[in-house]
Design an enzyme around this catalytic site. Structure first.
Site, PDB file in Angstrom:
ATOM      1  N   ILE A 471       0.773  -1.229   0.056  1.00 16.87           N
ATOM      2  CA  ILE A 471      -0.093  -0.071   0.077  1.00 16.87           C
ATOM      3  C   ILE A 471       0.895   1.139   0.010  1.00 16.87           C
ATOM      4  CG2 ILE A 471      -1.804  -1.313   0.881  1.00 16.87           C
ATOM      5  CD1 ILE A 471      -1.257   0.154   3.779  1.00 16.87           C
ATOM      6  N   ILE A 585      15.614  -4.489  10.692  1.00 18.61           N
ATOM      7  CA  ILE A 585      15.248  -3.548   9.303  1.00 18.61           C
ATOM      8  C   ILE A 585      15.517  -4.434   8.092  1.00 18.61           C
ATOM      9  CG2 ILE A 585      15.110  -1.523   8.257  1.00 18.61           C
ATOM     10  CD1 ILE A 585      13.871  -1.479  10.957  1.00 18.61           C
ATOM     11  N   ASN A 587      14.673  -3.310   4.859  1.00 18.80           N
ATOM     12  CA  ASN A 587      14.926  -2.344   3.996  1.00 18.80           C
ATOM     13  C   ASN A 587      15.113  -0.721   4.594  1.00 18.80           C
ATOM     14  OD1 ASN A 587      15.089  -0.437   1.934  1.00 18.80           O
ATOM     15  ND2 ASN A 587      14.225  -1.825   0.264  1.00 18.80           N
ATOM     16  N   PRO A 588      16.196  -0.545   4.822  1.00 15.30           N
ATOM     17  CA  PRO A 588      16.212   0.759   5.566  1.00 15.30           C
ATOM     18  C   PRO A 588      15.792   1.826   4.498  1.00 15.30           C
ATOM     19  CG  PRO A 588      18.215  -0.408   5.683  1.00 15.30           C
ATOM     20  CD  PRO A 588      17.569  -1.057   4.848  1.00 15.30           C
ATOM     21  N   THR A 590      12.841   1.946   2.538  1.00 11.82           N
ATOM     22  CA  THR A 590      11.262   1.906   2.419  1.00 11.82           C
ATOM     23  C   THR A 590      11.026   2.123   4.067  1.00 11.82           C
ATOM     24  OG1 THR A 590      11.584  -0.419   2.611  1.00 11.82           O
ATOM     25  CG2 THR A 590      11.133   0.798   0.366  1.00 11.82           C
ATOM     26  N   GLN A 594       8.499   4.854   5.583  1.00 10.69           N
ATOM     27  CA  GLN A 594       7.348   4.718   6.237  1.00 10.69           C
ATOM     28  C   GLN A 594       7.384   5.728   7.643  1.00 10.69           C
ATOM     29  OE1 GLN A 594       4.601   2.287   6.549  1.00 10.69           O
ATOM     30  NE2 GLN A 594       5.096   2.977   4.469  1.00 10.69           N
ATOM     31  N   GLY A 658       7.236  -4.921  12.561  1.00  6.84           N
ATOM     32  CA  GLY A 658       6.537  -4.114  11.450  1.00  6.84           C
ATOM     33  C   GLY A 658       7.025  -2.543  11.856  1.00  6.84           C
ATOM     34  N   VAL A 659       6.898  -1.891  10.731  1.00  2.00           N
ATOM     35  CA  VAL A 659       7.177  -0.295  10.860  1.00  2.00           C
ATOM     36  C   VAL A 659       6.288   0.579  10.383  1.00  2.00           C
ATOM     37  CG1 VAL A 659       9.603  -1.190  10.636  1.00  2.00           C
ATOM     38  CG2 VAL A 659       8.295  -0.287   8.636  1.00  2.00           C
ATOM     39  N   GLU A 661       3.133   1.567  11.541  1.00  2.15           N
ATOM     40  CA  GLU A 661       2.210   2.551  12.411  1.00  2.15           C
ATOM     41  C   GLU A 661       3.070   3.394  13.496  1.00  2.15           C
ATOM     42  OE1 GLU A 661      -1.893   0.637  12.558  1.00  2.15           O
ATOM     43  OE2 GLU A 661      -0.571  -0.852  12.126  1.00  2.15           O
TER      44      GLU A 661
HETATM   45 MO1  MOS Z   1      -3.448   0.076  10.126  1.00  4.39          MO
HETATM   46  S1  MOS Z   1      -4.730   1.439  10.831  1.00  4.39           S
HETATM   47  O1  MOS Z   1      -3.982  -1.242  11.206  1.00  4.39           O
HETATM   48  O2  MOS Z   1      -4.043  -0.256   8.493  1.00  4.39           O
END
Ligand code: MOS
Length: 694
Positions: A471, A585, A587-588, A590, A594, A658-659, A661
């Site tokens: 996305i 990490i 890919n530093p 991308t 984020q 994950g990175v 949020e």
């Molecule tokens: Mo995120 S708000 O869990 O797409």
């Protein structure tokens, strides 16, 4: 195994360019609304102009006379749909439970009341404007303060408890040496991805193909199959490119159903693209929160009691509750902690998850309060946080798999020049602008879900297939990186196919869990193929019993410097630095993108974004990008994101959390704290607009 296999330097951990970058910048990446289809018809939605009441009559005569109109659907001639049960474990989560156009009842402004389908978009739009609807309005519940609004205390948010208490909060609050008792407010926010939501629906007999930008192709497939009572395999969701989602394209919304309904009825493909205004009305929002924080501490800063009570607006059309208190039981060490959430059910559009739901408004309140406490105690705000660092998750009573929050704070302090900050408000100014520094913690859970992946080999080409999503996050790239290393081939030998419900299943591109969930499956499939020497391998991976033995979270520290012009009340974020602890990490490049995107999101939240409902009609008054302000390049000063890298091998074999949020969490508090440091004014109600500073 072949000539292509050579000893080579790993690409995991290197900042490669996006493998899909060329397709995007040359316009070859095909988004839903651009997908060419023969004989397509265009659908335009008509939406309600009251927030609550009933449709008394619909007159489609004038609309039907527009040249090119094929059909006008209303609740009077639409088929009945099956309302699916929400079940996250079964991968079906309608954000809006209200089914579209089933009866004359209206529960929010902007609700779908008719769909006009025509040979051209222009004809459909012209006809939609000619549909005449008479309403009988009722009393709309629009504010969480409306005493008529029904209130509930929801028990959980995806398994995590929303009403908890450990220790004896009241007793220790009453006895504490120093106490803080303040209320913080965050406004309704809207996601506003650049690409609008859109559906292209096409039937072939009883089989349905849907092109739609989606953060969860499996979820959308399950939803559509349930609504139309179709076997799962007869619904195919295609979503190779998504122009941003931020949560709004994760759970399902009814516009998809309306496009599919029209396509079935008219026996031709139907394209429905939402207008920007309709995104505000129909594709979710982050609901308004009012958070009451009471904190008790010793003179040395040690926390003894915390009470975090949230009141949240939600919608009678949906079910989502912003879990703003969830961070409070785990972020700091404190023996007595209570959180509670109360939801008020309103006649507003159904809310949904928006980038770091819970953590984003929650860190604004908690991290503002910690800063206020630091001022009261006259302790440096970093030092106060370090003194209260938790060595285990005191709520779950589990060790953290990996927690390096203090390192983030300390490293950030050095890199940002924290020692140079003004020691008290209005101490330092340049020209008309007061300078202020602020800090706040960032945090987000380290989630992982089951996922599968397939690799197919054709000579020296390897095709990786997973029903995951890019996305804008970089999934195409990191899948190629992990596959190249696992297969021992150059990345140019890898091709990636994702965003298709027919591929091996993967979780929602939400909860910042795609990397931690999907990469193990990609790696396992590739290792399997390499081992068995065959031309195709598939692997399924899932979290194990480590989930019950450790608490998985990411952490970070946000630093900002603001400049406040007190004559104009204007706040500029001159500098921002985020330091993040998210495991390995992959890919530093991308990843940095984020983090920076998340931080910009946070700057928007702190200073600009403010979703306003008209108290009379219930219309989203800020239903466009002129009135709903988000930052542009000129609003962003120096901004940087760095990581402390401690691979979390307890979570998965790659050590990656994950990175997506965490970058936005803590930013708004850091800015509010910096504004205080600059001016001595404590703003507890976002956004921090000039009127609040004059
Ligand atoms: Mo995120 S708000 O869990 O797409």
């Amino acid at each position: 195994m072949t000539a292509a296999v050579t000893e080579r330097t790993p690409v995991v951990g290197t900042p490669i360019d996006r493998v899909d970058g060329r397709l995007k910048v040359t316009g070859q990446a095909q988004y839903t609304a651009d997908t060419p289809v023969e004989h397509v018809a265009y659908a335009v939605m008509v939406t309600s102009t009251i927030a609550r009441g009933k449709i008394v009559s619909i007159d489609t005569t004038a609309a039907g006379e527009v040249h090119g109109v094929l059909k006008i659907f209303t609740h009077e001639n639409s088929p009945r749909f099956t309302q699916p049960e929400s079940d996250f474990m079964k991968a079906i989560v309608p954000a809006q439970t209200l089914m579209p156009m089933q009866n004359p009842e209206i529960v929010h402004y902007g609700q779908q009341v008719a769909v006009v389908v025509a040979e051209t978009y222009e004809a459909a739009r012209a006809a939609a404007a000619r549909v005449r609807i008479a309403y009988e309005p009722g009393h709309a519940l629009l504010s969480i303060d409306d005493p008529k609004a029904q209130r509930t205390k929801p028990e959980q948010f995806f398994g995590s408890a929303l009403q908890t208490e450990r220790g004896d909060v009241d007793k220790h609050l009453a006895a504490a040496a120093v106490t803080l008792d303040e209320r913080y407010t965050t406004p309704t926010q809207f996601h506003n991805p650049m690409e609008p939501h859109a559906t292209l629906a096409q039937w072939n007999g009883d089989k349905l193909t849907i092109h739609e930008p989606s953060q969860w192709v499996k979820g959308l497939q399950n939803y559509v199959a349930a609504v139309f009572n179709l076997p799962l395999e007869d619904v195919h969701i295609i979503s190779p490119f998504v122009g941003g989602g931020f949560g709004s394209k994760g759970f399902s919304f009814p516009h998809t159903i309306l496009a599919a309904m029209a396509a079935r009825d008219l026996k031709r493909p139907v394209k429905l693209v939402l207008t920007r205004t309709q995104l505000f009305e129909q594709t979710g929002n982050r609901p308004r929160t009012e958070q009451h924080l009471r904190i008790g501490a010793q003179k040395d800063g040690k926390l003894v009691a915390m009470d975090h009570a949230s009141t949240i607006g939600t919608s009678v059309a949906g079910w989502f509750v912003e879990p703003s208190g969830r961070i409070t039981p785990m972020l700091y060490s404190c023996p007595n902690v209570r959180i509670s959430h109360e939801a008020a059910w309103l006649n507003t559009p159904a809310p949904g998850p928006m980038r770091a739901p819970g953590e984003t408004p929650g860190t604004f309140a908690l991290e503002s309060a910690i800063d206020e406490l630091a001022v009261k105690l006259d302790i440096d705000p970093i030092e106060l946080r370090v003194r209260n660092d938790a060595t285990q998750d005191e709520e779950e009573k589990l060790p953290f798999s990996s927690r390096h929050l203090v390192e983030c704070l300390r490293l950030g302090a050095v890199r940002f020049g924290w020692k140079d900050r003004p020691r008290k408000p209005r101490e330092y100014h340049e020209y008309r602008e007061y300078v202020g520094y602020g800090v706040a913690c960032a945090t987000f859970p380290g989630l992982r879900s089951p996922a599968s992946a397939r690799v197919r080999r054709d000579k020296d080409r390897f095709l990786i297939e997973v029903a995951t999503h890019d996305i804008g996050t970089g999934m195409y790239s990191i899948i190629a990186q992990v596959a190249a290393d696992a297969l021992g081939v150059g990345i140019e030998h890898i091709e990636v196919r994702i965003g298709d419900s027919a591929l091996p299943p993967a979780p929602v591109a939400g909860g910042s869990m795609s990397t931690a969930s999907v990469m193990p499956a990609v790696q396992a499939a590739c290792l399997k193929l390499r081992e068995n020497g065959a031309n195709e391998a598939e692997a399924s991976t899932a979290p194990g019993d480590e989930q019950g033995r450790y608490s998985f979270h990411s952490f970070g520290a946000q630093f900002v410097e603001v400049r406040v012009d007190e004559t104009l009340g204007r706040v500029r974020v001159a500098r921002a630095l985020g330091v993040f602890d998210c495991g390995k990490i992959i890919n530093p490049k991308t990843t940095r993108s984020q983090f920076l995107g998340g931080m910009v999101f946070g700057i928007g939240m702190a200073l600009m974004e403010d979703g306003v409902f008209d108290p009379r009609s219930g219309r989203v008054m800020t239903d466009n990008l002129a009135d709903y302000r988000i930052p542009v390049n000129a609003d962003i000063g120096e901004i940087e994101a760095i990581t402390v890298e401690h691979p979390d091998f307890l979570l998965n074999p790659l050590g990656a959390r994950g990175v997506g949020e965490i970058g936005t969490t803590g930013v708004a508090a850091a800015i509010a704290n910096a504004v205080y440091n600059a001016t001595g004014k404590r703003i507890r109600e976002l956004p921090i607009t000039p009127d609040k500073l004059l």
